[in-house]
Design an enzyme around this catalytic site. Structure first.
Site, short mmCIF file in Angstrom:
data_model
loop_
_atom_site.label_atom_id
_atom_site.label_comp_id
_atom_site.label_asym_id
_atom_site.label_seq_id
_atom_site.Cartn_x
_atom_site.Cartn_y
_atom_site.Cartn_z
N ASN A 1 -0.46 -7.02 10.08
CA ASN A 1 0.85 -6.83 10.27
C ASN A 1 1.34 -5.86 11.35
O ASN A 1 2.35 -4.94 11.25
CB ASN A 1 1.58 -6.54 9.00
CG ASN A 1 1.48 -7.48 8.06
OD1 ASN A 1 1.92 -8.62 8.31
ND2 ASN A 1 0.88 -7.33 6.99
N HIS B 1 -0.23 -1.16 -3.98
CA HIS B 1 -0.59 -1.94 -2.93
C HIS B 1 -0.07 -0.84 -1.83
O HIS B 1 0.87 -0.82 -1.29
CB HIS B 1 0.46 -3.21 -2.66
CG HIS B 1 -0.20 -3.97 -1.53
ND1 HIS B 1 -0.96 -3.64 -0.47
CD2 HIS B 1 0.04 -5.30 -1.12
CE1 HIS B 1 -1.38 -4.63 0.27
NE2 HIS B 1 -0.63 -5.64 -0.02
N THR C 1 -1.37 -13.68 -2.20
CA THR C 1 -0.21 -14.41 -2.05
C THR C 1 0.00 -15.80 -2.04
O THR C 1 -0.65 -16.43 -1.15
CB THR C 1 0.74 -13.61 -0.72
OG1 THR C 1 0.80 -12.35 -1.04
CG2 THR C 1 1.88 -14.12 -0.58
N GLN D 1 -0.29 -6.38 -8.96
CA GLN D 1 -0.29 -5.49 -7.79
C GLN D 1 1.47 -5.29 -7.34
O GLN D 1 2.30 -5.98 -7.18
CB GLN D 1 -0.62 -5.95 -6.62
CG GLN D 1 -0.93 -5.19 -5.35
CD GLN D 1 -1.53 -5.77 -4.03
OE1 GLN D 1 -0.78 -6.74 -3.59
NE2 GLN D 1 -2.54 -5.41 -3.61
N ASN E 1 -2.69 -2.88 4.11
CA ASN E 1 -2.23 -4.13 4.77
C ASN E 1 -1.12 -4.15 5.75
O ASN E 1 -0.28 -5.06 5.82
CB ASN E 1 -2.40 -5.21 3.93
CG ASN E 1 -3.60 -5.98 3.40
OD1 ASN E 1 -4.52 -5.22 4.03
ND2 ASN E 1 -3.65 -6.77 2.49
N TYR F 1 1.82 -2.38 4.86
CA TYR F 1 3.20 -2.63 4.25
C TYR F 1 3.74 -1.17 4.06
O TYR F 1 3.12 -0.10 4.66
CB TYR F 1 2.93 -3.20 2.84
CG TYR F 1 2.73 -4.88 2.95
CD1 TYR F 1 3.53 -5.78 3.69
CD2 TYR F 1 1.42 -5.35 2.84
CE1 TYR F 1 3.33 -6.87 4.09
CE2 TYR F 1 1.00 -6.59 3.14
CZ TYR F 1 2.12 -7.47 3.84
OH TYR F 1 1.70 -8.80 4.11
N GLY G 1 -11.40 -13.02 -2.96
CA GLY G 1 -10.20 -13.59 -2.69
C GLY G 1 -10.20 -14.98 -2.60
O GLY G 1 -10.08 -15.82 -3.67
N ARG G 2 -10.38 -15.52 -1.34
CA ARG G 2 -10.52 -17.15 -1.28
C ARG G 2 -11.31 -17.84 -2.09
O ARG G 2 -10.90 -18.89 -2.68
CB ARG G 2 -10.53 -17.27 0.27
CG ARG G 2 -9.21 -17.15 1.22
CD ARG G 2 -9.51 -16.99 2.84
NE ARG G 2 -10.28 -15.88 2.98
CZ ARG G 2 -10.65 -15.54 4.17
NH1 ARG G 2 -10.17 -16.00 5.21
NH2 ARG G 2 -11.32 -14.60 4.50
C1 8OZ Z 1 -0.80 -13.06 3.21
C2 8OZ Z 1 0.61 -13.57 3.33
C3 8OZ Z 1 1.60 -12.80 2.73
C4 8OZ Z 1 1.34 -11.45 2.37
C5 8OZ Z 1 -1.34 -8.73 2.07
C6 8OZ Z 1 0.60 -9.38 0.44
O1 8OZ Z 1 -1.92 -9.01 3.02
C7 8OZ Z 1 -0.24 -9.77 1.44
C8 8OZ Z 1 -0.10 -11.07 2.23
C9 8OZ Z 1 -1.08 -11.87 2.54
O2 8OZ Z 1 -1.74 -7.90 1.28
#
Ligand code: 8OZ
Length: 362
Positions: free
Chosen positions: A234, A174, A25, A98, A177, A179, A321-322
């Site tokens: 989250n 996705h 993101t 994604q 994480n 969501y 990732g990073r």
């Molecule tokens: C970091 C900031 C906002 C969203 C994820 C889509 O963790 C994200 C995300 C990561 O899967």
């Protein structure tokens, strides 16, 4: 030379190597939630990855939870993404998008007039999101009625169709994480009493229906899924039995003939040993049921770990990732064992070219 750098076939896709750019993101979408001109450059710069997975992209206006994330539901967004996929393909890369619905990780200011976030539950997460003006606590959600879920499944189907129209080689759903789909999966966030709550088979139903719809729309060979069995991201909380839950998920998804399963090992972007989980048992289960499906691993891999995991057969693909944010030529750097640029934390989310398209190559 390690197999990490060798070509591989993944579902319908022929990849130049086994190194994947993880979904990241970046909060730089243009008005209309359309990928910007800079996004075209950013992805094209990274096209030497075997596969690029785009930043999470909402499947509907309701699926958005942060400022300036791109969508994949409107004609304007399809046209914007087409410029990205053309640029990546012109450089010989492969790219999937994604597909994202944030569920309760959202804020009313980001949603259509009068709407509140929707979820498996009416219980709010204890967390923040990023809106115009800065960080803000997420808004209280409402629990989706079961008669609304076919519409959510249709939104995923529509987004998958849009992805193919935009020139993507496929999609990654996705499921990770904390969501929406993860909110349904885990009993820490799913307090439903209908056919989508309670036993594991019920909680996995929405993800299964979404995957069936996407596969029906574009084919299993162009479809993957991302799972994060034990991430606490989250405020999702730990499931009471993640091993049983995700083994059920794998058993249910394996017959779909997916191109890949992408697993975040541990805490997303953090500790790999955040909670006990037997990832190898999950992989073996998937491979037994679907030997041609690729197993993609992620989380804190460095060069030697990636070489070892691929050469020992414990993974087919490794997502970074990073390191990919800071090193557009990550594949070449790993190949020659060159030093990596460090990532700048201050420019990760939002802004312009700085910390986005200006990281140097070797
Ligand atoms: C970091 C900031 C906002 C969203 C994820 C889509 O963790 C994200 C995300 C990561 O899967």
């Amino acid at each position: 030379m390690s197999a990490l750098f060798e070509p591989v076939r993944v579902g319908d896709l022929a990849l130049a190597n086994r190194i994947v750019m993880a979904p990241l993101t970046r909060n730089r979408a243009a008005p209309g939630r359309v990928p910007s001109d800079l996004a075209v450059t950013y992805y094209a710069q990274r096209a030497s990855a075997g596969l690029l997975i785009t930043e999470a992209s909402q499947i509907s206006p309701e699926g958005q939870g942060y400022l300036d994330t791109p969508g994949i539901y409107s004609a304007q967004q399809v046209a914007g993404w087409r410029r990205v996929t053309d640029a990546v393909h012109a450089r010989g890369g492969r790219i999937v998008i994604q597909l994202w619905h944030v569920g309760r990780i959202s804020h009313v200011s980001l949603l259509p007039e009068g709407a509140v976030p929707v979820s498996s539950t009416a219980r709010a997460a204890n967390g923040k999101t990023f809106i115009a003006g800065g960080f803000a606590p997420v808004s209280a959600p409402r629990a989706l009625r079961s008669d609304e879920l076919p519409r959510i499944v249709d939104d995923y189907r529509h987004a998958a169709r849009c992805a193919i129209e935009a020139g993507f080689d496929g999609v990654e759903v996705h499921g990770a994480n904390g969501y929406l789909l993860d909110q349904f999966l885990r009993d820490s966030a799913n307090d439903r009493r209908d056919a989508y709550g309670g036993p594991v088979a019920h909680r996995a139903r929405l993800l299964a229906e979404v995957m069936h719809a996407v596969v029906d729309e574009i084919g299993g060979g162009r479809t993957g899924v991302r799972l994060s069995p034990v991430t606490p991201s989250n405020d999702i909380g730990q499931d009471s039995d993640p091993q049983a839950l995700f083994e059920h998920v794998i058993d249910r998804l394996a017959p779909l003939g997916l191109a890949f399963v992408h697993v975040v090992e541990g805490q997303t972007g953090g500790a790999r040993d955040i909670a006990p989980f037997d990832f190898e048992a999950l992989r073996e289960r998937f491979k037994r049921a679907h030997p041609a499906g690729a197993w993609m691993v992620n989380n804190g891999y460095h060069r030697q770990m990636a070489i070892d995991v691929v050469d020992s057969g414990r993974a087919d693909l490794v997502a970074f990732g990073r390191p990919f944010i800071a090193n557009p030529d990550l594949v070449q750097r790993l190949r020659v064992d060159a030093p990596l640029n460090a990532v700048q934390a201050a420019t990760l989310y939002g802004g312009g070219a700085e910390g986005y398209t200006d990281y140097p190559t070797l």
